[in-house]
Design a protein around this motif. Structure first.
Motif, PDB file in Angstrom:
ATOM      1  N   LEU A   4       0.835  -1.197   0.000  1.00  0.00           N
ATOM      2  CA  LEU A   4       0.000   0.000   0.000  1.00  0.00           C
ATOM      3  C   LEU A   4       0.872   1.250   0.000  1.00  0.00           C
ATOM      4  O   LEU A   4       0.578   2.223  -0.703  1.00  0.00           O
ATOM      5  CB  LEU A   4      -0.922  -0.005   1.217  1.00  0.00           C
ATOM      6  CG  LEU A   4      -1.897   1.177   1.332  1.00  0.00           C
ATOM      7  CD1 LEU A   4      -2.818   1.220   0.112  1.00  0.00           C
ATOM      8  CD2 LEU A   4      -2.718   1.070   2.616  1.00  0.00           C
ATOM      9  N   ARG A   5       1.953   1.220   0.791  1.00  0.00           N
ATOM     10  CA  ARG A   5       2.879   2.355   0.768  1.00  0.00           C
ATOM     11  C   ARG A   5       3.439   2.561  -0.640  1.00  0.00           C
ATOM     12  O   ARG A   5       3.545   3.696  -1.128  1.00  0.00           O
ATOM     13  CB  ARG A   5       4.024   2.126   1.761  1.00  0.00           C
ATOM     14  CG  ARG A   5       4.929   3.367   1.909  1.00  0.00           C
ATOM     15  CD  ARG A   5       6.332   2.976   2.400  1.00  0.00           C
ATOM     16  NE  ARG A   5       6.331   2.382   3.712  1.00  0.00           N
ATOM     17  CZ  ARG A   5       6.480   3.056   4.853  1.00  0.00           C
ATOM     18  NH1 ARG A   5       6.614   4.371   4.834  1.00  0.00           N
ATOM     19  NH2 ARG A   5       6.490   2.403   6.013  1.00  0.00           N
ATOM     20  N   CYS A  10       3.990   5.491  -5.706  1.00  0.00           N
ATOM     21  CA  CYS A  10       3.917   5.489  -7.168  1.00  0.00           C
ATOM     22  C   CYS A  10       2.978   6.583  -7.677  1.00  0.00           C
ATOM     23  O   CYS A  10       3.281   7.267  -8.664  1.00  0.00           O
ATOM     24  CB  CYS A  10       3.441   4.130  -7.674  1.00  0.00           C
ATOM     25  SG  CYS A  10       4.681   2.822  -7.556  1.00  0.00           S
ATOM     26  N   ALA A  11       1.847   6.766  -6.999  1.00  0.00           N
ATOM     27  CA  ALA A  11       0.871   7.768  -7.432  1.00  0.00           C
ATOM     28  C   ALA A  11       1.454   9.178  -7.358  1.00  0.00           C
ATOM     29  O   ALA A  11       1.367   9.959  -8.321  1.00  0.00           O
ATOM     30  CB  ALA A  11      -0.389   7.668  -6.578  1.00  0.00           C
ATOM     31  N   PHE A  12       2.080   9.514  -6.231  1.00  0.00           N
ATOM     32  CA  PHE A  12       2.617  10.863  -6.085  1.00  0.00           C
ATOM     33  C   PHE A  12       3.884  11.058  -6.917  1.00  0.00           C
ATOM     34  O   PHE A  12       4.140  12.167  -7.412  1.00  0.00           O
ATOM     35  CB  PHE A  12       2.887  11.158  -4.609  1.00  0.00           C
ATOM     36  CG  PHE A  12       1.641  11.437  -3.819  1.00  0.00           C
ATOM     37  CD1 PHE A  12       0.956  12.629  -3.981  1.00  0.00           C
ATOM     38  CD2 PHE A  12       1.140  10.505  -2.925  1.00  0.00           C
ATOM     39  CE1 PHE A  12      -0.207  12.902  -3.271  1.00  0.00           C
ATOM     40  CE2 PHE A  12      -0.015  10.762  -2.197  1.00  0.00           C
ATOM     41  CZ  PHE A  12      -0.691  11.960  -2.374  1.00  0.00           C
ATOM     42  N   THR A  13       4.673  10.003  -7.071  1.00  0.00           N
ATOM     43  CA  THR A  13       5.855  10.102  -7.933  1.00  0.00           C
ATOM     44  C   THR A  13       5.440  10.339  -9.374  1.00  0.00           C
ATOM     45  O   THR A  13       6.030  11.173 -10.080  1.00  0.00           O
ATOM     46  CB  THR A  13       6.713   8.830  -7.829  1.00  0.00           C
ATOM     47  OG1 THR A  13       7.156   8.660  -6.474  1.00  0.00           O
ATOM     48  CG2 THR A  13       7.924   8.923  -8.742  1.00  0.00           C
ATOM     49  N   ALA A  14       4.428   9.613  -9.829  1.00  0.00           N
ATOM     50  CA  ALA A  14       3.944   9.780 -11.203  1.00  0.00           C
ATOM     51  C   ALA A  14       3.420  11.193 -11.418  1.00  0.00           C
ATOM     52  O   ALA A  14       3.653  11.796 -12.486  1.00  0.00           O
ATOM     53  CB  ALA A  14       2.853   8.752 -11.486  1.00  0.00           C
ATOM     54  N   ALA A  15       2.715  11.741 -10.422  1.00  0.00           N
ATOM     55  CA  ALA A  15       2.203  13.109 -10.545  1.00  0.00           C
ATOM     56  C   ALA A  15       3.348  14.103 -10.650  1.00  0.00           C
ATOM     57  O   ALA A  15       3.313  15.037 -11.471  1.00  0.00           O
ATOM     58  CB  ALA A  15       1.320  13.445  -9.344  1.00  0.00           C
ATOM     59  N   ALA A  16       4.385  13.915  -9.831  1.00  0.00           N
ATOM     60  CA  ALA A  16       5.535  14.824  -9.869  1.00  0.00           C
ATOM     61  C   ALA A  16       6.252  14.745 -11.211  1.00  0.00           C
ATOM     62  O   ALA A  16       6.578  15.776 -11.828  1.00  0.00           O
ATOM     63  CB  ALA A  16       6.502  14.490  -8.730  1.00  0.00           C
TER      64      ALA A  16
END
Length: 220
Positions: A4-5, A10-16
């Motif tokens: 889950l971490r 991955c979600a926030f890294t992809a957004a950045a």
């Protein structure tokens, strides 16, 4: 629950990464003010997303708190970049007016003062370590946070008003903008789930993902 971490990271890294990659396409915009506003929005949103990555990494609580403070600064800055972009894109001159700029700078400094002195008065946030669903730093938000958040959303709504006014009479453009506005608003649902205690949704600021998707959508 390390998987889950990893999903959150991955979600926030992809957004950045998406925000920073979007900067490469900005040269196609011919209006300098619009380009400058969108560049600021993409850059600040990218840093905001990256600060969430730092907060979620298995680091010491003090380090995670530092990343949260970075997110507070750039997150507030995105409101200014957003309004600058909307004013320029809609053909207005609000972003060029000295009085408006001075007022924005004063408000920015005042709000940051409240945020950074929160350990003293406790009105903005407090921190607490948690072990579920994985070890991370929980941020307990105070009344000052909600007041600033309400003001930020109100100002963001002004930006949307400027954009929709610019697209008035063009159903096609307004329809596409409505879709992007809906995407930008999706994080509100995740925030509601998080603060309601539903499932394993963490109490984070999900706005960077929504704002990032909106900015990339406007760019293309």
């Amino acid at each position: 629950m390390e998987s889950l971490r990893a999903a959150y990271l991955c979600a926030f890294t992809a957004a950045a990464v998406a925000c920073f990659a979007g900067l490469l396409r900005l040269q196609r915009l011919t209006d300098p003010d619009t380009r400058r506003g969108l560049a600021g929005l993409l850059t600040l949103t990218g840093v905001w997303s990256a600060s969430h990555v730092g907060r979620l990494l298995p680091l010491a609580p003090d380090v995670q708190a530092w990343f949260y403070l970075v997110g507070l600064v750039v997150g507030l800055g995105t409101v200014g970049a957003w309004l600058y972009f909307c004013s320029a894109y809609a053909g207005k001159s609000y972003h060029r007016r000295p009085a408006v700029r001075r007022l924005a700078a004063v408000l920015f400094v005042l709000v940051l003062g409240v945020k950074f002195t929160s350990p003293i008065h406790g009105l903005y946030f407090s921190t607490m370590p948690a072990v579920s669903p994985f070890p991370h730093l929980v941020i307990r938000l105070g009344i000052a946070h909600w007041a600033v958040t309400a003001a930020a959303y109100a100002l963001s709504a002004v930006g949307f008003y400027l954009l929709f006014s610019a697209f008035r009479g063009s159903n096609y453009a307004a329809g596409r903008l409505s879709v992007l506005a809906g995407v930008a608003a999706l994080p509100v649902a995740f925030n509601a789930l998080a603060y309601s205690g539903f499932g394993s949704v963490l109490t984070l600021n999900y706005e960077p993902v929504g704002v990032g998707l909106f900015a990339i959508g406007m760019l293309y």
